[in-house]
Design a protein around this motif. Sequence first.
Motif: not given
Lengths: 325, 259
Positions: A97-100, A103, A136
């Motif tokens: 997920h690109a927004g995560r 870590f 991110r």
Amino acid sequence: MCGGARSGEGGRVIEVRELTKRYGRTVAVDRLSFVVRPGAVTGFLGPNGAGKSTTMRVLLGLDAASSGEALVNGRRYASLRRPMLEVGALLDAGAVHAGRKAFDHLGWLARGNGIGTRRVAEVLERVGLAGVARKRVGGFSLGMRQRLGIAAALLGDPGVLVFDEPVNGLDPDGVRWIRELMRALAAEGRTVLISSHLMSEMELTADRLVVIGRGRLIADTSVQELADRFGRGVRVRSPRPDELTRVLVTAGGTVESANGTAGGGRVAGSPESGGLVVSGLEAKAIGEHAAAHGIPLYEVTPRNASLEEAYMELTARGAEFGAAS
Amino acid sequence: MIDAVAAEWWKLRSVRSTRWTLSVAGAFVLVLMLVAAQEARIWDGLTAREREDLPLRPLQVMGPWVASLCLAVLGALSATSEYRSGTIATSLIAVPHRGRLVAAKAVVVAAVGLTAGEAVAFASCLGPRLVIGGRSFVDQEGSVLHDLPAFAVEGAAVAVFALLGLALGLLTRSAAGAITAVVLLWHVLPLLVFHLPEPWNARAGSVMLSGLASEISGAGAGESIYGGVLPAPAAAAVMLAYALVPLAAAAFAFTRRDA
């Protein structure tokens, strides 16, 4: 680390038995059987579309087998309670997920398998992403995503590791890093299965090879055995190829013209090309036989087996080879 | 199961879409308070008789109504973002038992939906009341404690929408498809049903999800597009069915198809 050997009683083994997977009328994997054992890197080779990824997806419980089974440590993956402690897997490094943040991506995976956050920091350190842990994932290069995926596979310190095309799209440094990591993981006694469509890469990384084509097993062998079996021989050039051929065949060798037409004795090698490939005789013996008959030699080159050629030949033929071993 | 729930919670809280959908639901309460201030000014200029026709409740229940849409989107995205990014495979590698994965998602989405729903519902009840101050609007004469149970049901409906969004997300595997379906159920279908011939408009209108909370709490359909023919227990059962039937269908499909 989470402790030493962690594998189940089944013993760090991947077993694929008579596995068949059909998508509608397409047969992706066709009665495939092989075993992957610990302490070695096993290359899972085949052209694009041969069924490598499908086999791995069935092994990891993502797709259901049409018949047959694929087991890890003697059990179906889906029946493992904390699977990441036994099997580490990287299928598609782009599947994040690109927004995560990095870590967080490892954090939820770890949490799902009862692994602590300290281990998350450790694996980020090991793959060289500690500095971008709070960034991110969307901003990561392909190489960084590949490292993140490998970090995820290592989270549970598993005894079995499965990687689908881990070097695809990487720069030479990245390729070498992965190669060395795979070899190190195998040296620690883990079972390592890597798929690839590049024999040249597997030649440098793998100890054993499972080659498939059109969903079927073509070869299950060690890299050494394959090298011995294919492309061995000595390249010889002489202005009197016909005479030399007769001498060498009498001496027990097998002779082919270098451009590929076979021949147990009759070879149409012109003096200009004059190339012969001799198998069954060492370079030294060829030189001695030629000298004994007064035949001049322009070139005597022991040919190193090209696994690439062997692979092309195997996959083109599609026949089963060495499957019984 | 606890591990799987904790992982889903981590997943949900570590993406921006969660913050956005919750923020919109929360910010809308502030909008309601601004509108309440305007209504209070209007109320001041009305005669005693005209004041009879200006209730505050329609404004108050808009809070949970909008929150329902926001949380349904959140529920849908919790499934569809995994399909879009491909992390569904990673999720199944971490939690290969598919029923457990769906259950963990449902627990987290329901909990977030219920918490946000109740928070918005109570704020939507209390906020406008604070704004109107001592003005005795026709429907605000009871004590706050008397009104709160009805708003608690409105808040619970938000959790039902969140679960419905999750189920539609798992079934369609597409954010556009799931959210479109949610909007249809949330508002478009009730509008269509309202135009059915008598008595079918009231009958069908009584099982529209957005109107069920009022039926359960006995507030009635009033002037709304919804019907009010169901007794409270039946309305509660229908609401529960909206949460569980699609989810069961989604879990059934999810456990049987390749990821």
